[in-house]
Enzyme design. Structure first.
Site, PDB file in Angstrom:
ATOM      1  N   ASN A   3      37.130  28.354  66.909  1.00  0.00           N
ATOM      2  CA  ASN A   3      36.085  28.375  65.893  1.00  0.00           C
ATOM      3  C   ASN A   3      35.880  29.810  65.415  1.00  0.00           C
ATOM      4  O   ASN A   3      35.382  30.649  66.165  1.00  0.00           O
ATOM      5  CB  ASN A   3      34.793  27.805  66.503  1.00  0.00           C
TER       6      ASN A   3
ATOM      7  N   HIS B 275      35.110  22.257  58.774  1.00  0.00           N
ATOM      8  CA  HIS B 275      34.882  23.384  59.674  1.00  0.00           C
ATOM      9  C   HIS B 275      35.574  23.084  61.004  1.00  0.00           C
ATOM     10  O   HIS B 275      35.476  21.982  61.534  1.00  0.00           O
ATOM     11  CB  HIS B 275      33.380  23.582  59.891  1.00  0.00           C
TER      12      HIS B 275
ATOM     13  N   CYS C 173      28.400  28.978  60.419  1.00  0.00           N
ATOM     14  CA  CYS C 173      29.690  28.343  60.108  1.00  0.00           C
ATOM     15  C   CYS C 173      29.726  27.696  58.735  1.00  0.00           C
ATOM     16  O   CYS C 173      30.796  27.356  58.238  1.00  0.00           O
ATOM     17  CB  CYS C 173      30.045  27.318  61.185  1.00  0.00           C
TER      18      CYS C 173
HETATM   19  N1  ACO Z   1      35.455  24.814  81.387  1.00  0.00           N
HETATM   20  C1  ACO Z   1      35.155  23.905  82.330  1.00  0.00           C
HETATM   21  N2  ACO Z   1      33.982  23.250  82.377  1.00  0.00           N
HETATM   22  C2  ACO Z   1      33.089  23.513  81.418  1.00  0.00           C
HETATM   23  C3  ACO Z   1      33.334  24.454  80.395  1.00  0.00           C
HETATM   24  C4  ACO Z   1      34.565  25.123  80.412  1.00  0.00           C
HETATM   25  N3  ACO Z   1      34.901  26.027  79.480  1.00  0.00           N
HETATM   26  N4  ACO Z   1      32.261  24.507  79.604  1.00  0.00           N
HETATM   27  C5  ACO Z   1      31.363  23.633  80.071  1.00  0.00           C
HETATM   28  N5  ACO Z   1      31.853  23.047  81.184  1.00  0.00           N
HETATM   29  C6  ACO Z   1      31.227  22.039  82.016  1.00  0.00           C
HETATM   30  C7  ACO Z   1      29.733  22.048  81.901  1.00  0.00           C
HETATM   31  O1  ACO Z   1      29.194  23.001  82.778  1.00  0.00           O
HETATM   32  C8  ACO Z   1      29.376  20.630  82.284  1.00  0.00           C
HETATM   33  O2  ACO Z   1      29.385  20.551  83.670  1.00  0.00           O
HETATM   34  P1  ACO Z   1      28.255  19.684  84.431  1.00  0.00           P
HETATM   35  O3  ACO Z   1      28.455  18.286  83.932  1.00  0.00           O
HETATM   36  O4  ACO Z   1      28.608  19.892  85.846  1.00  0.00           O
HETATM   37  O5  ACO Z   1      26.940  20.273  83.993  1.00  0.00           O
HETATM   38  C9  ACO Z   1      30.570  19.812  81.773  1.00  0.00           C
HETATM   39  O6  ACO Z   1      31.637  20.756  81.558  1.00  0.00           O
HETATM   40  C10 ACO Z   1      30.314  19.051  80.499  1.00  0.00           C
HETATM   41  O7  ACO Z   1      29.641  19.862  79.578  1.00  0.00           O
HETATM   42  P2  ACO Z   1      29.207  19.301  78.178  1.00  0.00           P
HETATM   43  O8  ACO Z   1      28.367  20.307  77.489  1.00  0.00           O
HETATM   44  O9  ACO Z   1      28.709  17.908  78.291  1.00  0.00           O
HETATM   45  O10 ACO Z   1      30.622  19.188  77.455  1.00  0.00           O
HETATM   46  P3  ACO Z   1      30.889  18.570  76.054  1.00  0.00           P
HETATM   47  O11 ACO Z   1      31.785  17.417  76.181  1.00  0.00           O
HETATM   48  O12 ACO Z   1      29.647  18.394  75.217  1.00  0.00           O
HETATM   49  O13 ACO Z   1      31.706  19.730  75.344  1.00  0.00           O
HETATM   50  C11 ACO Z   1      31.379  21.531  73.772  1.00  0.00           C
HETATM   51  C12 ACO Z   1      31.101  20.992  75.178  1.00  0.00           C
HETATM   52  C13 ACO Z   1      32.869  21.693  73.601  1.00  0.00           C
HETATM   53  C14 ACO Z   1      30.697  22.876  73.596  1.00  0.00           C
HETATM   54  C15 ACO Z   1      30.865  20.537  72.719  1.00  0.00           C
HETATM   55  O14 ACO Z   1      29.549  20.172  73.038  1.00  0.00           O
HETATM   56  C16 ACO Z   1      30.886  21.068  71.307  1.00  0.00           C
HETATM   57  O15 ACO Z   1      31.927  21.254  70.710  1.00  0.00           O
HETATM   58  N6  ACO Z   1      29.708  21.258  70.691  1.00  0.00           N
HETATM   59  C17 ACO Z   1      29.623  21.636  69.278  1.00  0.00           C
HETATM   60  C18 ACO Z   1      30.016  23.026  68.980  1.00  0.00           C
HETATM   61  C19 ACO Z   1      29.894  23.241  67.462  1.00  0.00           C
HETATM   62  O16 ACO Z   1      30.122  22.350  66.671  1.00  0.00           O
HETATM   63  N7  ACO Z   1      29.462  24.360  67.017  1.00  0.00           N
HETATM   64  C20 ACO Z   1      29.301  24.367  65.529  1.00  0.00           C
HETATM   65  C21 ACO Z   1      28.915  25.428  64.942  1.00  0.00           C
HETATM   66  S1  ACO Z   1      29.244  26.962  65.782  1.00  0.00           S
HETATM   67  C22 ACO Z   1      28.462  28.151  64.827  1.00  0.00           C
HETATM   68  O17 ACO Z   1      27.716  27.883  63.904  1.00  0.00           O
HETATM   69  C23 ACO Z   1      28.623  29.629  65.239  1.00  0.00           C
END
Ligand code: ACO
Length: 332
Positions: A289, A259, A116
């Protein structure tokens, strides 16, 4: 030209595929909901390229639009740098395929792989060629078909990504006050954290076999929470460093183009920089993204929406797999 020392963005362009995939559409594929995706990420929908559209097709259209906006012809382009983690194929480079598609026969072409952060990395690499006087006019592209790399059964990742492309034309100039000039860039990487965000299979370490395709090793794997924390810390620090290098402060910023991975990451960075919402560009609700494409697409939209005025200070800041990060300050 005597001694070119400045690189100036003279045109922007972007191309987003027509097909829209909404959160409700996704909730029919995996166990998720519009409510979860919206509150956790800010994403409402994303674009998905057609089966017969490769990354180079998206990139070529964005490049044509950037050249038209800049008023330059393909013959004038002497460098094409394409940032992508979803190249058409391992080789030749997507930049070479774009060269053929747009007819930029004079250009030297290669790809950059920095996930990214790829577009800001590519901008800096191209800028070095221009500032050194070895190239005059470059196309810098960020283009992705992430739909080809996503595990559509993994709700943790498939809701996040989309397809698209953005491009800029940059030109070497000896006018120290040229509009669109790049004032400063900082870049960083931390290879100790490669495992937090990767596509483990399909390369030389884990070549494609029926077994690892069954295990979906050829798709995106991400430790979301860890990635989130590093993204906020690194992007905030890079932004401050790039401003300092340009001799500017947070108060000078007219618009931040971060980003577009997660609205909560963007808000956290804006808070750290003390910037109000109206100085922070966001379009991830429409596109999700798109990795290397997010910043050039957003820059193009900001440009065409009239959000960039002559003399504005624009801060680009990115973070991605590697991990990699980068920030660049522009004077529009
Ligand atoms: N729908 C419903 N529930 C979901 C989903 C979904 N799509 N995805 C995950 N969950 C659940 C999980 O299973 C978890 O359940 P559990 O508590 O029973 O285990 C719960 O939701 C919470 O999951 P978390 O991972 O804690 O959710 P979080 O608030 O961290 O959000 C996310 C997840 C959106 C992926 C976030 O962590 C994020 O944005 N991370 C950064 C991504 C990023 O910046 N990438 C950058 C570069 S990408 C690149 O370089 C290609």
């Amino acid at each position: 030209m005597s001694q070119p020392c400045v690189s100036s963005i003279i045109g922007t362009g972007s191309y987003m595929p027509e097909k829209v995939l909404t959160n409700d559409d996704l909730s029919k594929i995996v166990d998720t909901s519009d409510e979860w995706i919206t509150t956790r990420t800010g994403i409402k929908e994303r674009r998905i390229a057609a089966d017969d559209q490769a990354t180079s097709d998206l990139a070529s259209e964005a490049a044509r639009r950037a050249m038209a906006n800049a008023g330059v012809t393909a013959e004038e382009i002497d460098l094409i740098v394409c940032a992508t983690v979803t190249p058409d194929m391992f080789f030749p480079s997507t930049a070479c395929i774009v060269q053929r598609k747009i007819g930029a026969g004079r250009a030297v072409c290669f790809d950059i792989s920095a996930a990214c952060s790829g577009f800001v990395y590519a901008l800096q690499v191209a800028r070095h060629f221009l500032n050194a006087g070895t190239r005059q006019t470059a196309l810098v592209i960020g283009a992705e078909k992430l739909s080809s790399l996503v595990n559509w059964q993994d709700r943790n990742t498939c809701v996040l990504f989309g397809d698209g492309a953005g491009a800029v034309v940059i030109r070497a100039t000896d006018a120290a006050d040229a509009p669109g000039r790049v004032l400063s860039t900082v870049m960083g990487s931390d290879g100790n954290l490669v495992d937090l965000l990767k596509v483990p299979g399909g390369g030389s370490a884990c070549p494609v076999t029926p077994q690892n395709i069954d295990q979906r090793l050829n798709t995106v794997h991400m430790e979301g929470r860890e990635t989130f924390k590093h993204a906020v810390t690194r992007m905030s620090a890079a932004a401050e460093e790039a401003l300092k290098l340009a001799g500017l402060t947070k108060d000078d910023i007219s618009l931040v183009i971060p980003h577009q991975a997660n609205a909560r990451i963007i808000t956290a960075i804006a808070d750290r920089l003390g910037l109000p919402e109206e100085k922070t560009f966001m379009n991830l609700h429409k596109y999700g993204n798109t990795s290397a494409a997010t910043i050039p697409v957003a820059l193009d939209e900001a440009h065409h929406e009239g959000r960039l005025k002559p003399g504005d200070v624009v801060l680009l800041v990115a973070f991605g797999g590697g991990f990699t990060w980068a920030a660049s300050v522009l004077r529009w």
